[in-house]
Enzyme design. Sequence first.
Site, PDB file in Angstrom:
ATOM      1  N   GLU A   1      11.937   0.201   2.864  1.00  0.00           N
ATOM      2  CA  GLU A   1      10.884   0.062   1.853  1.00  0.00           C
ATOM      3  C   GLU A   1       9.504   0.063   2.485  1.00  0.00           C
ATOM      4  O   GLU A   1       9.345  -0.218   3.673  1.00  0.00           O
ATOM      5  CB  GLU A   1      11.096  -1.217   1.043  1.00  0.00           C
ATOM      6  CG  GLU A   1      10.963  -2.489   1.853  1.00  0.00           C
ATOM      7  CD  GLU A   1      11.456  -3.736   1.122  1.00  0.00           C
ATOM      8  OE1 GLU A   1      10.871  -4.805   1.376  1.00  0.00           O
ATOM      9  OE2 GLU A   1      12.420  -3.662   0.344  1.00  0.00           O
TER      10      GLU A   1
ATOM     11  N   LYS B   1       6.029  -1.035   3.769  1.00  0.00           N
ATOM     12  CA  LYS B   1       5.464  -2.302   4.258  1.00  0.00           C
ATOM     13  C   LYS B   1       3.979  -2.292   3.916  1.00  0.00           C
ATOM     14  O   LYS B   1       3.186  -1.604   4.552  1.00  0.00           O
ATOM     15  CB  LYS B   1       5.666  -2.467   5.763  1.00  0.00           C
ATOM     16  CG  LYS B   1       5.203  -3.838   6.244  1.00  0.00           C
ATOM     17  CD  LYS B   1       5.360  -4.027   7.715  1.00  0.00           C
ATOM     18  CE  LYS B   1       5.039  -5.471   8.088  1.00  0.00           C
ATOM     19  NZ  LYS B   1       3.755  -5.959   7.581  1.00  0.00           N
TER      20      LYS B   1
END
Length: 606
Positions: free
Chosen positions: A263, A265
Site C-alpha cells: 500500500e 506510504k
Amino acid sequence: MPDMPLRILVETIERLELVTARTQLVAFLVNLFKQTPPEIIDKVVYLVQGILWPDWKGMPELGVGEKMLIKAISLACNISEREVEKTAKEIGDIGKATEKLKQTAQSKQTGLTIFAFTQQPTGLTVTNTYNTLVKIAMAQGEGSKDLKIRLLAGLLKDASPKEAKFIVKFVEGKLRVGIGDATIMDALAVTFGGGVANRPVIERAYNLRSDLGEVAKILASKGIEELKKIKPEVGVPIRPMLAERLSDPREILVKTGGEAFVEYKYDGERAQIHKKGDKIWIYSRRLENITSQYPDVVERALEKIKADEAIVEGEIVVYDPDTGELKPFQELMHRKRKHDIRQAIKEYPVKVFLFDLLYLNGEDYTLKPLPVRREALEKIIDKTEDFTIAEYIKTSNPEELEKFFLEAIGNGVEGVMAKAIHKDSIYQAGVRGWLWIKYKRDYKSEMADTVDLVVVGAFYGKGRRGGKYGALLMAAYNKEKDVFETVCKVGSGFKDEDLDKLPDMLKPYIRDRKHPRVVAEIEPDVWVDPVLVAEIIGAELTLSPIHTCAKGVIKPDAGISIRFPRFIRWRPDKRPEDATTSSELVEMYQRQLKKITTEQATQEQL
C-alpha cells in the site's frame, strides 16, 4: 487504605540515579515493588516515570513555573526568595539547593545536626504526596496560582530534605532516573509475573492500554492471568505497530512469506481514530490526543464509520483541493495551532487514508490476520474522496511490487508499505517486526533510506555559527538493552532558522552529565536528555571506533556510523523509542555490504 512512606521511593530513586547497568536498575525496582502495596503501585510507577498520569489522558500539567517554585521553597524554608535564588545559582541545581536549604532551616529549628536531621522520618506517604501533586495540577482559573504555591509549600514543609529534592525535581520535570518503560516491565515481570518468561504478557497489555500504572495495578492485585484478558478499549490509544525496512522487492516478498498487501506510504500524520456512539477520539503515533486539531476529520469519522464502536488506523495528509496534489508532512504543523482552527481547515485541508482495523463492536481485531482486518475495514467505511482506504494491491510478484512503488512515488507519496497476509499476520501493537516492511528510497543518497535518530548531545558552532549550536550528537535506540547508542555527529542540512531555534528546543532537556540511558564515548559540549527525534540521511553506513551503535557486532571495537550525515527534518510525531534501532542499522549495513560486494563481482566479471 494501605500506603507506603515516600522515603522508600525517594531512597530507591537516589540509588537508581547512581547506576546504569540494566540488571541493577531492575533489581532496585524489584526491591521497591516488593515493598509497595498493590493498591498504590500505579502511583509508584507513575512517580518513577516522572508523571502523574499518561499523557494521552489529556489531564492538566502541574503548571508550576520557576518563580512559583522559588516562592514555594521560600515559604517552606521560611527564607527570602532571593536567598533561594542565590543558593540555586551557587549549586546550579534547584533540587539540590532545596535539599540544602531544608537541612539548614530545619536543623536550626530542631537543634539537630544536618546529618541527624536527614535521617528523621516524616509523615509524607506516596498517597498524600501524589494526591497533593494532583491537586496542584487540577488547580485552574482565578486564584489557582496562589493555591498551587500554598499546596506545594505545604508539601515541601512536611518533607525531609531528600524528599524535598525529589518533589522539586518532579515538579520541574527533571526527575532523570534513566529508566525506560522496558526496564519497568522487566521488574514487574520478576516481582509479580512469575519471571521474565511472562514479560510478553505484560508488554502486550501495556501496548493495548498505554498505561503502565494500570497494568502494574492489575498484575499486582489480580495476577498474570487477569492481565491476559486485557483487550483494546475505545478511547484508550493502542501503541502503534511499527515496520522494518528494505530496499529490494524480492527480499521484501521473501520476508513477508511470498505474498503481501502493498500500500501507499503517505507522508502525513499517523492517526488512530476511535469511535463510540457519537464520540470520536484521534490519537497520534506518540499517543497524544490530537482530536481538537481535526474537527473536520471528527465530522467525517462520525458519518463515514458505519459501526457503533470501532478503532481504525490511517494517515492524515494535507492536500491541494485545486490540483489534488498531496502535501508534505510539514504542512500539518499548521494544524497544531490552538486558535483559528477553522481558518487552518480552509488553508490546509486534509484527506484520511485508512489502512487497519483494531477493534469492532466489542471484538478485538488485533489478533486476526491482516486480510480479515482489511475486509472488515472495507465493510464499515463509507468511502469518499477525503475519507477512504489507502491505495493498495495484493502481489507475489517483485516486478509488480516495483511497478507499484514507482507509481506511488510518481503520485507524490513517500514509498510503499508491504504487509504480510499469512495466517500469523496479526497486529503487533507496539512492536517493530517483519510483518510490515517499508520500501522507500532517497535517490540522492547511497543510503537505502533515511533513519530516525535521537538527539543526545550538542556541540557549539564555529565561524558563522559561533555563539550557537552548530552540530548535534545523534543516537539509535537499542531495544534489547533499553539504551541509546551514538551513531553520528550531524552539522549539515540545517537552515539558519533551524539553528536559531535549537537553543530553545534543547533548553528543557540540557543536563550536566550524560543521561544514564545514553551509551557514548564521544563527549559533546552539552549533554541532552534523549527526547527529540530527527530524520537523518547520509552517503553510506560505515564503521567507527568512536561510536557505540551495535559496537562489536560487525567488528570488534567498532560501532556503526553514518558518513556525511545530513539533517532532513524534525519528527515530533515520534517518541525516542520509535527511533531507528541499533539492530536495524546492523541489517542496513549488512545489506549495503552485500550490494557493494555484488557490484564489485560484476565489475570484475566485465
